[in-house]
Design an enzyme around this catalytic site. Structure first.
Site, PDB file in Angstrom:
ATOM      1  CG  ASP A  62      -0.335  -0.434   2.518  1.00 25.13           C
ATOM      2  OD1 ASP A  62       0.912  -0.406   2.615  1.00 25.13           O
ATOM      3  OD2 ASP A  62      -1.073  -0.771   3.446  1.00 25.13           O
ATOM      4  CG  ASN A 128      -9.501  -1.371  11.464  1.00 27.38           C
ATOM      5  OD1 ASN A 128      -8.528  -2.007  11.048  1.00 27.38           O
ATOM      6  ND2 ASN A 128      -9.979  -0.329  10.827  1.00 27.38           N
ATOM      7  CG  HIS A 130      -6.240  -2.034   8.439  1.00 21.59           C
ATOM      8  ND1 HIS A 130      -6.459  -0.794   8.994  1.00 21.59           N
ATOM      9  CD2 HIS A 130      -4.893  -2.183   8.419  1.00 21.59           C
ATOM     10  CE1 HIS A 130      -5.303  -0.239   9.287  1.00 21.59           C
ATOM     11  NE2 HIS A 130      -4.331  -1.065   8.947  1.00 21.59           N
ATOM     12  CD  GLU A 135      -9.212   1.025   7.223  1.00 21.38           C
ATOM     13  OE1 GLU A 135      -9.235   0.120   8.076  1.00 21.38           O
ATOM     14  OE2 GLU A 135      -8.605   2.101   7.397  1.00 21.38           O
TER      15      GLU A 135
HETATM   16  C1  GLP Z   1      -0.836   0.515   8.614  1.00 17.54           C
HETATM   17  C2  GLP Z   1      -0.470  -0.262   7.360  1.00 17.54           C
HETATM   18  C3  GLP Z   1      -0.689  -1.738   7.534  1.00 17.54           C
HETATM   19  C4  GLP Z   1      -0.043  -2.171   8.835  1.00 17.54           C
HETATM   20  C5  GLP Z   1      -0.699  -1.488   9.998  1.00 17.54           C
HETATM   21  C6  GLP Z   1      -0.129  -1.892  11.348  1.00 17.54           C
HETATM   22  O1  GLP Z   1      -2.182   0.844   8.657  1.00 17.54           O
HETATM   23  N1  GLP Z   1      -1.188   0.143   6.184  1.00 17.54           N
HETATM   24  O2  GLP Z   1      -0.148  -2.427   6.421  1.00 17.54           O
HETATM   25  O3  GLP Z   1      -0.149  -3.553   8.957  1.00 17.54           O
HETATM   26  O4  GLP Z   1      -0.510  -0.094   9.831  1.00 17.54           O
HETATM   27  O5  GLP Z   1       1.002  -1.162  11.635  1.00 17.54           O
HETATM   28  P1  GLP Z   1       2.003  -1.485  12.811  1.00 17.54           P
HETATM   29  O6  GLP Z   1       2.800  -2.667  12.369  1.00 17.54           O
HETATM   30  O7  GLP Z   1       2.853  -0.250  12.944  1.00 17.54           O
HETATM   31  O8  GLP Z   1       1.193  -1.764  14.015  1.00 17.54           O
END
Ligand code: GLP
Length: 235
Positions: A62, A128, A130, A135
């Site tokens: 992403d 949440n 995702h 989402e």
């Molecule tokens: C963001 C990214 C996700 C990631 C998530 C969790 O929203 N788009 O791909 O998995 O954050 O991030 P973290 O690993 O910092 O908790």
């Protein structure tokens, strides 16, 4: 689904790197990569190793809409800093956050994903549930698309920005179908904030309201997580 409990992120990164080496020995050529804090130790292991990635291709999950590649909050910048500048790949693809035509960019990225299915996809998970930026409510049939970010995601990611108003409200994301196309998947989850998302992913109902739950339909998923993230998983 296989669950590997680790003490901390460093151990998680090492465990994942061993799994990656197995995949490389089996001929893996394409890695699906993720941003966020969860995969950072895994990238450190790659960087510290003497494994050559110059014949490998990477496709990222992403990117924020509206951020230039040299914006420190962009996912391109994150990947450059944590991995690509130190361990160059043959090709590394991410959506272009500043493409003039978002629809054309979505199509371009879908073509790239069709040409480069991941042998191993790395995932984190949102509080949440995702995956990527898919989402709750995203169709399990989705391909790459533009997403309106959930207010909870904007809030969770605000920690990386000076103020919450600076967090982009949209992102490009691989779709759920792109993610499930990967031959193997490793999902990292650390901390109590991820416990509900992980419980839903491992033994909740398979529902578009908790995108991670779709991983129950994939036959090669490894979850690497700490005790806190696993605290609500039923034995
Ligand atoms: C963001 C990214 C996700 C990631 C998530 C969790 O929203 N788009 O791909 O998995 O954050 O991030 P973290 O690993 O910092 O908790």
């Amino acid at each position: 689904m296989k669950i590997i409990q680790v003490e901390h992120q460093e151990e998680g990164g090492k465990v994942a790197f061993e799994l990656l080496k197995d995949k490389l020995a089996q001929g893996a050529k394409t890695l699906g990569l993720a941003t966020g804090s969860s995969p950072v130790e895994f990238y450190k292991q790659i960087v510290a190793s003497d494994v050559d990635f110059s014949e490998m291709t990477s496709v990222n999950l992403d990117e924020y809409v509206g951020l230039e590649a040299d914006n420190p909050q962009s996912y391109r910048y994150f990947m450059d800093q944590h991995l690509f500048l130190q361990k160059p790949f043959k090709e590394s693809f991410l959506p272009n956050g500043v493409a003039a035509d978002t629809e054309a960019e979505v199509q371009r990225y879908n073509r790239i994903l069709a040409e480069h299915p991941a042998d191993l996809q790395i995932l984190g998970i949102g509080t949440n549930g995702h995956i990527g930026f898919n989402e709750p409510g995203t169709s399990f049939d989705s391909l790459a698309h533009v997403v309106d970010l959930d207010p909870s995601t904007i809030e969770a990611n605000a920690r990386f920005f000076d103020k919450i108003e600076d967090v982009p409200t949209q992102a490009y994301s691989m779709g759920i179908r792109n993610i499930l196309n990967a031959k193997s998947i490793i999902l990292f989850a650390y901390g109590a904030a991820k416990a509900r998302a992980i419980a839903g992913t491992v033994n909740g109902e398979v529902t578009e309201m908790l995108p991670g739950s779709v991983l129950q339909r994939h036959d090669d998923v490894v979850i690497i997580a700490d005790k806190e993230a696993l605290s609500l998983v039923e034995a």
